[in-house]
Design an enzyme around this catalytic site. Structure first.
Site, PDB file in Angstrom:
ATOM      1  N   ASN A  91       0.686  -1.232  -0.054  1.00 57.41           N
ATOM      2  CA  ASN A  91       0.132  -0.105   0.017  1.00 57.41           C
ATOM      3  C   ASN A  91       0.802   1.291  -0.083  1.00 57.41           C
ATOM      4  OD1 ASN A  91      -2.116  -1.716   0.160  1.00 57.41           O
ATOM      5  ND2 ASN A  91      -2.309  -1.573   2.375  1.00 57.41           N
ATOM      6  N   HIS A 108       6.239  -0.432  -2.451  1.00 52.28           N
ATOM      7  CA  HIS A 108       5.643   0.262  -3.776  1.00 52.28           C
ATOM      8  C   HIS A 108       5.619   1.739  -3.633  1.00 52.28           C
ATOM      9  CE1 HIS A 108       3.447  -3.653  -5.083  1.00 52.28           C
ATOM     10  NE2 HIS A 108       4.421  -3.566  -5.420  1.00 52.28           N
ATOM     11  N   CYS A 116      12.453  13.111  -7.255  1.00 49.85           N
ATOM     12  CA  CYS A 116      12.940  13.898  -8.580  1.00 49.85           C
ATOM     13  C   CYS A 116      13.435  12.599  -9.360  1.00 49.85           C
ATOM     14  CB  CYS A 116      13.940  14.753  -8.182  1.00 49.85           C
ATOM     15  SG  CYS A 116      14.725  15.365  -9.599  1.00 49.85           S
ATOM     16  N   CYS A 135      12.565  20.543  -8.592  1.00 54.87           N
ATOM     17  CA  CYS A 135      13.053  19.724  -7.632  1.00 54.87           C
ATOM     18  C   CYS A 135      13.615  20.478  -6.377  1.00 54.87           C
ATOM     19  CB  CYS A 135      13.887  18.671  -8.027  1.00 54.87           C
ATOM     20  SG  CYS A 135      15.187  17.834  -6.657  1.00 54.87           S
ATOM     21  N   CYS A 138      17.808  19.959  -7.207  1.00 54.82           N
ATOM     22  CA  CYS A 138      18.603  20.055  -8.304  1.00 54.82           C
ATOM     23  C   CYS A 138      17.841  21.007  -9.169  1.00 54.82           C
ATOM     24  CB  CYS A 138      18.703  18.863  -9.072  1.00 54.82           C
ATOM     25  SG  CYS A 138      17.515  18.062  -9.760  1.00 54.82           S
ATOM     26  N   THR A 175      -3.785  -9.244   0.464  1.00 55.91           N
ATOM     27  CA  THR A 175      -3.394  -9.467  -0.972  1.00 55.91           C
ATOM     28  C   THR A 175      -3.935 -10.335  -1.678  1.00 55.91           C
ATOM     29  OG1 THR A 175      -1.802 -11.045   0.015  1.00 55.91           O
ATOM     30  CG2 THR A 175      -1.069  -8.756   0.278  1.00 55.91           C
ATOM     31  N   SER A 176      -4.176  -9.878  -2.969  1.00 55.17           N
ATOM     32  CA  SER A 176      -4.532 -10.840  -4.028  1.00 55.17           C
ATOM     33  C   SER A 176      -3.971 -12.028  -4.323  1.00 55.17           C
ATOM     34  CB  SER A 176      -5.188  -9.800  -5.125  1.00 55.17           C
ATOM     35  OG  SER A 176      -3.987  -9.269  -5.704  1.00 55.17           O
ATOM     36  N   GLU A 202     -11.199 -13.220   0.680  1.00 54.34           N
ATOM     37  CA  GLU A 202     -11.638 -14.375  -0.167  1.00 54.34           C
ATOM     38  C   GLU A 202      -9.946 -15.090  -0.590  1.00 54.34           C
ATOM     39  OE1 GLU A 202     -13.306 -12.847  -3.561  1.00 54.34           O
ATOM     40  OE2 GLU A 202     -15.219 -12.820  -2.701  1.00 54.34           O
ATOM     41  N   ALA A 218     -10.520  -7.749   7.089  1.00 57.01           N
ATOM     42  CA  ALA A 218      -9.594  -7.618   7.697  1.00 57.01           C
ATOM     43  C   ALA A 218      -9.782  -7.205   9.202  1.00 57.01           C
ATOM     44  CB  ALA A 218      -8.472  -6.653   6.957  1.00 57.01           C
TER      45      ALA A 218
HETATM   46 ZN   LIG Z   1      16.547  16.745  -8.393  1.00 56.67          ZN
END
Ligand SMILES: [Zn+2]
Length: 231
Positions: A91, A108, A116, A135, A138, A175-176, A202, A218
């Site tokens: 998540n 993830h 950046c 950014c 930079c 989780t699937s 499930e 859950a």
């Molecule tokens: Zn940057």
């Protein structure tokens, strides 16, 4: 024998009862967007304004959402269990942290963080990100949400591999079992000799690989499981 090192993989099912949907759900925010447009590097290159609009909406949903009883139970497990508890989550929301979990790996990425694309600098995302915003490190106009898109490599896989190889209990929650590499974690944990349990609404695509499984919301299965572990 009591486990000493627990690794818990969490997925969309944990946050679903907090009202945060996924591409699998019909209706709402998600039905307006195509996954190829908003969750791939190619989609971002094509239309960064659309991608930022999508994640800005998700970020707003996340800020408005509250952790549920499943998040709370997992935070309690980390605090009260005498051994080591690590959450590996698919998540991108911050509901585990807001429930009190501290040992969390976001494989993830995180909706609340910015990245950046030019220099890899990361910082806390503002509620509204804008395409072409410079950014802070930079100044390149290459800021993007710090989330892993399809076709990109998940974060901290080496550390996760080490944790799976050393754990004696692995749980997959909400989780699937369809998204790799996470769907392969149960096989890695089994090879390391860990007990494995699945807690999902499930049976998942990889349900048969788990030693035990409990199916239901859950917010019901997770507090009961944690209660058992702490008893
Ligand atoms: Zn940057």
């Amino acid at each position: 024998m009591k486990p000493e090192k627990i690794v818990i993989l969490t997925g969309a099912g944990v946050s679903a009862e907090s009202g945060l949907g996924t591409f699998r759900d019909a209706g709402g925010l998600w039905s307006e967007y195509d996954l190829q447009d908003v969750a791939t590097p190619e989609g971002f290159a094509r239309d960064p304004v659309l991608v930022h609009r999508f994640y800005n909406a998700r970020r707003a949903n996340c800020i408005a959402a509250a952790p549920n009883l499943a998040h709370a139970a997992l935070a309690r497990l980390e605090q009260e269990f005498p051994g080591e508890v690590t959450l590996v989550t698919q998540n991108i929301d911050d509901l585990h942290e807001r429930a009190g979990s501290r040992n969390v790996i976001h494989m993830h990425g995180e909706l609340m963080r910015a990245l950046c694309a030019a220099c890899d600098h990361r910082w806390d995302a503002p509620p509204e990100m804008a395409a072409g915003a410079p950014c802070p490190a930079c100044q390149a106009p290459a800021t993007r949400p710090d989330v892993v898109w399809f076709g990109e490599f998940p974060y901290q896989m080496e550390r996760i591999g080490t944790l799976l190889a050393q754990c004696d209990l692995f749980a997959a929650i909400g989780t699937s079992g369809t998204v790799y590499p996470a769907a392969g974690f149960v096989a890695e944990a089994r090879m390391a000799g860990a007990a494995t349990v699945e807690l999902t609404l499930e049976p998942s695509e990889v349900s048969g690989q788990f030693d035990t499984r409990q199916h239901g919301p859950a917010t019901e299965t997770v507090p009961a499981w944690v209660e058992g572990l702490l008893a």
